[in-house]
Design a protein around this motif. Structure first.
Motif, PDB file in Angstrom:
ATOM      1  N   ALA A 159       0.845  -1.200   0.000  1.00 15.16           N
ATOM      2  CA  ALA A 159       0.000   0.000   0.000  1.00 15.16           C
ATOM      3  C   ALA A 159       0.877   1.246   0.000  1.00 15.16           C
ATOM      4  O   ALA A 159       1.939   1.266   0.618  1.00 15.16           O
ATOM      5  CB  ALA A 159      -0.915   0.009   1.218  1.00 15.16           C
ATOM      6  N   PHE A 160       0.382   2.254  -0.706  1.00 17.03           N
ATOM      7  CA  PHE A 160       0.994   3.571  -0.611  1.00 17.03           C
ATOM      8  C   PHE A 160      -0.089   4.584  -0.285  1.00 17.03           C
ATOM      9  O   PHE A 160      -1.110   4.655  -0.978  1.00 17.03           O
ATOM     10  CB  PHE A 160       1.698   3.992  -1.898  1.00 17.03           C
ATOM     11  N   ILE A 161       0.130   5.372   0.777  1.00 13.40           N
ATOM     12  CA  ILE A 161      -0.799   6.434   1.170  1.00 13.40           C
ATOM     13  C   ILE A 161      -0.090   7.769   0.969  1.00 13.40           C
ATOM     14  O   ILE A 161       0.933   8.036   1.596  1.00 13.40           O
ATOM     15  CB  ILE A 161      -1.234   6.301   2.642  1.00 13.40           C
ATOM     16  N   GLY A 162      -0.633   8.607   0.093  1.00  6.15           N
ATOM     17  CA  GLY A 162      -0.001   9.902  -0.139  1.00  6.15           C
ATOM     18  C   GLY A 162      -0.413  10.486  -1.472  1.00  6.15           C
ATOM     19  O   GLY A 162      -1.102   9.854  -2.274  1.00  6.15           O
ATOM     20  N   ASN A 163       0.024  11.704  -1.716  1.00  8.33           N
ATOM     21  CA  ASN A 163      -0.343  12.416  -2.930  1.00  8.33           C
ATOM     22  C   ASN A 163       0.566  12.074  -4.106  1.00  8.33           C
ATOM     23  O   ASN A 163       1.656  11.529  -3.937  1.00  8.33           O
ATOM     24  CB  ASN A 163      -0.325  13.929  -2.689  1.00  8.33           C
ATOM     25  N   TRP A 164       0.088  12.435  -5.279  1.00  7.17           N
ATOM     26  CA  TRP A 164       0.847  12.213  -6.516  1.00  7.17           C
ATOM     27  C   TRP A 164       2.010  13.190  -6.628  1.00  7.17           C
ATOM     28  O   TRP A 164       1.904  14.367  -6.275  1.00  7.17           O
ATOM     29  CB  TRP A 164      -0.067  12.404  -7.717  1.00  7.17           C
ATOM     30  N   THR A 165       3.147  12.683  -7.068  1.00 14.12           N
ATOM     31  CA  THR A 165       4.245  13.505  -7.578  1.00 14.12           C
ATOM     32  C   THR A 165       4.819  12.745  -8.764  1.00 14.12           C
ATOM     33  O   THR A 165       4.638  11.506  -8.861  1.00 14.12           O
ATOM     34  CB  THR A 165       5.370  13.745  -6.540  1.00 14.12           C
ATOM     35  N   PRO A 166       5.528  13.394  -9.684  1.00 14.24           N
ATOM     36  CA  PRO A 166       6.122  12.671 -10.820  1.00 14.24           C
ATOM     37  C   PRO A 166       7.066  11.565 -10.367  1.00 14.24           C
ATOM     38  O   PRO A 166       7.102  10.479 -10.956  1.00 14.24           O
ATOM     39  CB  PRO A 166       6.879  13.766 -11.578  1.00 14.24           C
ATOM     40  N   GLU A 167       7.824  11.846  -9.279  1.00 18.71           N
ATOM     41  CA  GLU A 167       8.778  10.857  -8.777  1.00 18.71           C
ATOM     42  C   GLU A 167       8.054   9.620  -8.238  1.00 18.71           C
ATOM     43  O   GLU A 167       8.457   8.479  -8.498  1.00 18.71           O
ATOM     44  CB  GLU A 167       9.653  11.474  -7.670  1.00 18.71           C
ATOM     45  N   ARG A 168       6.991   9.847  -7.506  1.00 17.93           N
ATOM     46  CA  ARG A 168       6.236   8.731  -6.940  1.00 17.93           C
ATOM     47  C   ARG A 168       5.571   7.898  -8.030  1.00 17.93           C
ATOM     48  O   ARG A 168       5.476   6.674  -7.922  1.00 17.93           O
ATOM     49  CB  ARG A 168       5.190   9.259  -5.951  1.00 17.93           C
ATOM     50  N   GLU A 169       5.108   8.562  -9.066  1.00 16.39           N
ATOM     51  CA  GLU A 169       4.524   7.834 -10.191  1.00 16.39           C
ATOM     52  C   GLU A 169       5.537   6.871 -10.801  1.00 16.39           C
ATOM     53  O   GLU A 169       5.218   5.708 -11.092  1.00 16.39           O
ATOM     54  CB  GLU A 169       4.024   8.816 -11.250  1.00 16.39           C
ATOM     55  N   SER A 227       7.062   1.085 -11.474  1.00 21.09           N
ATOM     56  CA  SER A 227       8.053  -0.002 -11.535  1.00 21.09           C
ATOM     57  C   SER A 227       7.560  -1.271 -10.841  1.00 21.09           C
ATOM     58  O   SER A 227       8.121  -2.349 -11.033  1.00 21.09           O
ATOM     59  CB  SER A 227       9.377   0.452 -10.902  1.00 21.09           C
ATOM     60  N   ILE A 228       6.485  -1.155 -10.031  1.00 22.01           N
ATOM     61  CA  ILE A 228       5.915  -2.326  -9.352  1.00 22.01           C
ATOM     62  C   ILE A 228       4.415  -2.450  -9.646  1.00 22.01           C
ATOM     63  O   ILE A 228       3.672  -3.048  -8.871  1.00 22.01           O
ATOM     64  CB  ILE A 228       6.161  -2.274  -7.830  1.00 22.01           C
ATOM     65  N   ALA A 229       3.975  -1.897 -10.766  1.00 22.86           N
ATOM     66  CA  ALA A 229       2.547  -1.888 -11.110  1.00 22.86           C
ATOM     67  C   ALA A 229       1.992  -3.283 -11.362  1.00 22.86           C
ATOM     68  O   ALA A 229       0.773  -3.481 -11.343  1.00 22.86           O
ATOM     69  CB  ALA A 229       2.305  -0.998 -12.326  1.00 22.86           C
ATOM     70  N   ASP A 230       2.868  -4.256 -11.599  1.00 19.01           N
ATOM     71  CA  ASP A 230       2.417  -5.634 -11.834  1.00 19.01           C
ATOM     72  C   ASP A 230       2.123  -6.371 -10.538  1.00 19.01           C
ATOM     73  O   ASP A 230       1.631  -7.497 -10.560  1.00 19.01           O
ATOM     74  CB  ASP A 230       3.489  -6.395 -12.622  1.00 19.01           C
ATOM     75  N   MET A 231       2.386  -5.741  -9.410  1.00 22.31           N
ATOM     76  CA  MET A 231       2.207  -6.391  -8.114  1.00 22.31           C
ATOM     77  C   MET A 231       0.855  -6.022  -7.502  1.00 22.31           C
ATOM     78  O   MET A 231       0.139  -5.168  -8.021  1.00 22.31           O
ATOM     79  CB  MET A 231       3.357  -6.001  -7.167  1.00 22.31           C
ATOM     80  N   ASP A 232       0.535  -6.685  -6.385  1.00 24.34           N
ATOM     81  CA  ASP A 232      -0.725  -6.405  -5.669  1.00 24.34           C
ATOM     82  C   ASP A 232      -0.552  -5.116  -4.875  1.00 24.34           C
ATOM     83  O   ASP A 232      -0.146  -5.122  -3.709  1.00 24.34           O
ATOM     84  CB  ASP A 232      -1.051  -7.576  -4.742  1.00 24.34           C
ATOM     85  N   LEU A 233      -0.890  -4.015  -5.527  1.00 20.99           N
ATOM     86  CA  LEU A 233      -0.623  -2.676  -5.010  1.00 20.99           C
ATOM     87  C   LEU A 233      -1.906  -1.858  -4.923  1.00 20.99           C
ATOM     88  O   LEU A 233      -2.746  -1.920  -5.823  1.00 20.99           O
ATOM     89  CB  LEU A 233       0.375  -1.965  -5.946  1.00 20.99           C
ATOM     90  N   THR A 234      -2.058  -1.087  -3.839  1.00 22.74           N
ATOM     91  CA  THR A 234      -3.141  -0.115  -3.743  1.00 22.74           C
ATOM     92  C   THR A 234      -2.545   1.266  -3.449  1.00 22.74           C
ATOM     93  O   THR A 234      -1.551   1.379  -2.736  1.00 22.74           O
ATOM     94  CB  THR A 234      -4.155  -0.453  -2.635  1.00 22.74           C
ATOM     95  N   ILE A 235      -3.169   2.294  -4.019  1.00 21.86           N
ATOM     96  CA  ILE A 235      -2.721   3.678  -3.825  1.00 21.86           C
ATOM     97  C   ILE A 235      -3.881   4.472  -3.242  1.00 21.86           C
ATOM     98  O   ILE A 235      -4.963   4.527  -3.824  1.00 21.86           O
ATOM     99  CB  ILE A 235      -2.280   4.311  -5.158  1.00 21.86           C
ATOM    100  N   TRP A 236      -3.642   5.084  -2.095  1.00 21.27           N
ATOM    101  CA  TRP A 236      -4.665   5.851  -1.397  1.00 21.27           C
ATOM    102  C   TRP A 236      -4.256   7.317  -1.383  1.00 21.27           C
ATOM    103  O   TRP A 236      -3.200   7.670  -0.852  1.00 21.27           O
ATOM    104  CB  TRP A 236      -4.830   5.338   0.032  1.00 21.27           C
ATOM    105  N   GLY A 237      -5.084   8.194  -1.992  1.00 21.88           N
ATOM    106  CA  GLY A 237      -4.697   9.593  -2.059  1.00 21.88           C
ATOM    107  C   GLY A 237      -5.798  10.486  -2.604  1.00 21.88           C
ATOM    108  O   GLY A 237      -6.927  10.055  -2.811  1.00 21.88           O
TER     109      GLY A 237
END
Length: 349
Positions: free
Chosen positions: A189-199, A204-214
């Motif tokens: 999980a990632f909790i936080g706002n968008w930045t170009p760096e975070r994107e 790089s791990i978009a193929d994994m079981d990932l959730t983004i909260w923001g």
């Protein structure tokens, strides 16, 4: 002792609200609030469109003018004459003239706490009036050690390093049930706002079981981004805690202004009982032991490697979560508030 806190105290999850709760616990302290959320007649403008951004500029202009008039009215009518300490949270709307009047109409010391870099011209953090305002502050508190010499170069009277912390009331350790797990669970999980760096990190791990909260800022993702399907809503307080505890790994990325330093997540995730995998920095490794209390990475390759390792080592994760939580008990906003009052006593003696 009477303390005037200036900031967005009623805004959910704000730093000033955490300090307000901490100061309230201290004996002999009376709190007076100038809450810029409650004082303002204007509502925040959300959204990422061109019109939304234009409305936001108008919003801040009107709001800041209103706050200046309101605060000056209170000063000139003696509302704050018996204040001993002013603790101001990143109030860029306070002009040199208002700070001068504040000095003239009270006996108070003025402390400024900034959770961002005032030199950062990206994201609305830049303080254009800093050079003219800084000498009015009896002490300037910054989260980053590397900002201390920069602030002294602008003729600051005093600069103190004051790290972020954990607020046990905002992010309590709570048990989660099967419904919570079903709603909030993920491997990462990632909790936080968008930045170009975070994107870039997350793609790089978009193929994994990932959730983004923001927030709405994630609307800035490319239209064909693989991350769009990973997006969830905003989580604050207990919902934040549930995400951290239901997820096996919680990621933390440092903004450019936080490089070599730390951010709020450094303490919040261990505080509520989550496993923290964070972008490596010197300061974070001074607070927590890497590999014993938190895990770190510096490259996309190492990020993936650490995720794969800790997903397959559950017992090690649990030991690190427990150790980090014990450590963070020494890093609360009550500890930080006490440090602020120590500085106050030093200056008064």
């Amino acid at each position: 002792m009477r303390i005037l806190i200036i900031g967005a105290i009623s805004f959910p999850g704000s730093l000033e609200s955490s300090y307000y709760r901490a100061f309230k616990k201290m004996k002999g302290v009376e709190i007076v609030l100038f809450d810029i959320e409650k004082k303002s007649l204007f509502k925040r403008v959300l959204g990422n469109g061109i019109l939304d951004r234009a409305k936001r500029r108008i919003y801040f202009h009107l709001k800041n003018n209103f706050l200046r008039k309101k605060f000056l009215h209170y000063l000139k009518n003696g509302i704050y004459k018996d204040i001993d300490l002013v603790v101001d949270f990143k109030s860029y709307w306070l002009t040199p003239n208002i700070l001068r009047v504040l000095k003239q109409n009270t006996k108070a010391l003025i402390f400024h706490i900034n959770p961002d870099s005032p030199f950062d011209k990206i994201g609305g953090n830049f303080h254009s009036n800093l050079k003219d305002c800084i000498h009015f502050y009896d002490c300037y508190f910054t989260y980053s050690k590397k900002l201390v010499p920069k602030l002294y170069k602008l003729k600051a009277k005093r600069v103190k390093h004051l790290p972020f912390a954990w607020d046990p009331e905002l992010h309590p350790v709570i048990n989660i049930n099967s419904d919570d797990i079903q709603k909030y669970k993920s491997d990462i999980a990632f909790i936080g706002n968008w930045t170009p760096e975070r994107e870039k990190w997350l793609e790089s791990i978009a193929d994994m079981d990932l959730t983004i909260w923001g927030t709405y800022l994630w609307e800035r993702l490319r239209k064909n981004s693989l991350l769009i399907k990973k997006l969830k809503g905003v989580v604050i307080g207990e919902e934040f805690v549930k995400v951290c505890r239901a997820s096996k790994i919680n990621l933390n990325f440092l903004r450019p202004q936080n490089k070599d330093s730390h951010n709020m997540r450094t303490f919040e995730v261990p505080g509520c009982g989550g496993f923290l995998l964070t972008e490596r920095s010197k300061e974070q490794c001074e607070f927590f032991k890497e590999g014993k209390e938190i895990a770190c990475f510096s490259t996309p390759e190492e990020l993936r490697e650490k995720i794969e390792y800790y997903l397959s080592h559950e017992e090690e994760r649990k030991k690190m979560v427990k150790a980090a939580h014990e450590k963070v008990k020494n890093y609360t906003y009550l500890h930080r508030a006490k440090r602020i009052l120590e500085v106050y006593e030093e200056l008064k003696s």
